[in-house]
Design an enzyme around this catalytic site. Structure first.
Site: not given
Length: 408
Positions: A84-85, A247, A408
């Site tokens: 999810k996302h 993180n 990221h």
């Protein structure tokens, strides 16, 4: 017919055909147009077999595929992820489910293949977060796995293949619009990757770090014993962290993730968030939770929501005198704070991974309260000894893998 429609339709009609680019409806948000995925050289390694995946769908698909592919390579077991996302809500290996897990994961009475077990576990890690997930499978989707997916609310799936029976089941979801993507399992991306931010191009070597049990050899605590199961679960943590927004901290037990804390600025907040999710997973095993008398007309998502509230301090929101009949056939007794504390106190055998070093021993204190007995983290903090000392206080085994896993 637009190029987007014709491209997608051709993929539907010619399942083996790939393409150089695929136009998307829009980017992350509806105002971000135009949007597409494309290859600078060669053809896309993905084929859309059904539906029309969007920008975030493909981010989830490509990240989740890498995760399950690496889990399969590292363990030899089928693997699944629930994304999810652009972060995993759960990831797991294809190990059998006991009767309690079958009940928790709505799999009672189903014939479960190893791959179906993997997805049931991945979805079951955090069913609230997995609502509307993107699914990744390491192996060809079989009928058993498709039947597990059939009754879950999901946006789409990526796998290296689908049996005809599985494909027909999946195509029936979302009124025929379920997103089904097939990926070429042999595809290897370029060694250098690029990303643009604010019109500026970033370049870096792709993170092709291979994660395995050899990363667990530097045991820095007095306890230098890791069981085969703990090694497996620590590797599961590390590979999951590699594809979780930093993180991040990950708890695992029994071949599956049970709590992920992603995208937090403070590491202790990651540890608390993931630990709270792990505690909820443990409490879902409690006899009072398993025995909740749901009305037959209450859907799975509503049951998941009710269980989440029932376990929380706001339990009156679902079992209060004025609301309980909306969900249950009779009013349940609350799961008291004392009962929750007693249940969690007996939990042990949990493993934990962190994508960067723990700067303080408070992370270990919090992890211990969720039954953590083995930890892997990079090491490298000026307070490493304080963290090691805290592990030694509780007999926790900790390995320094030496490499950070930011994503990221």
């Amino acid at each position: 017919m637009s190029s987007s429609t014709s491209t997608t339709q051709s993929a539907k009609n010619k399942g083996e055909r790939t393409m150089k680019e695929l136009e998307l409806k829009y980017g992350c948000n509806p105002n971000q147009k135009p949007a597409r995925i494309y290859m600078e050289e060669g053809e896309l390694p993905v084929t859309v077999l059904n539906g029309k995946p969007g920008y975030i769908n493909f981010l989830d698909a490509l990240n989740s595929w890498q995760l399950v592919k690496e889990l399969k390579e590292a363990t030899g077991l089928p693997a699944a992820a629930s994304f999810k996302h652009v972060s995993p809500a759960g990831a797991a290996l294809g190990l059998p489910l006991d009767d309690t897990l079958k009940k928790m994961y709505f799999c009672e009475g189903l014939e479960l293949s190893p791959l179906a077990c993997a997805y049931a576990r991945a979805r079951g890690a955090d069913r609230m977060s997995s609502f509307g997930d993107w699914i990744a499978l390491s192996d060809e989707c079989d009928e058993s796995t498709a039947k597990v997916i059939q009754h879950e609310v999901s946006d789409g799936i990526i796998a290296p293949g689908y049996t005809p029976a599985a494909l027909e089941i999946l195509k029936s979801k979302r009124k025929g619009n379920y997103n089904i993507v097939q990926i070429d399992a042999s595809y290897v991306p370029a060694a250098i990757e690029h990303k643009q931010v604010f019109g500026i191009t970033f370049e870096q070597g792709r993170n092709d770090l291979r994660i395995g049990e050899d990363m667990l050899e530097n045991l820095v605590t007095e306890n230098k014993t890791l069981t085969p199961e703990q090694k497996r679960d620590l590797v599961l943590c590390l590979i999951t962290l590699k594809y979780t927004q930093s993180n991040s901290v990950c708890y695992a037990q029994g071949g599956q993730v049970i709590g992920v804390g992603a995208g937090q600025q403070s590491r202790i907040h990651c540890t608390r968030l993931a630990g709270n999710k792990a505690d909820i997973w443990q409490l879902r095993h409690h006899p009072k939770v398993l025995a909740l008398p749901f009305r037959e007309d209450v859907s799975r998502p509503n049951r998941d929501n009710a269980i989440d509230v029932y376990i929380s301090d706001e339990y009156e929101d679902v079992i209060g005198e004025d609301v309980w009949a909306e969900t249950f056939t009779e009013r349940p007794e609350p799961l008291t704070a004392a009962e929750k504390k007693e249940w969690l106190a007996q939990v042990s055998g949990v493993c934990l991974g962190s994508d960067a070093f723990f700067p303080f021993g408070d992370n270990i204190e919090r992890a211990r309260r969720s039954g953590v007995v083995a930890i892997v983290e990079p090491g490298g903090s000026i307070r490493d000894q304080q963290v090691i000392d805290t592990c030694n206080k509780y007999g926790i085994a900790m390995a320094f893998c030496g490499l950070r896993l930011f994503h990221h």
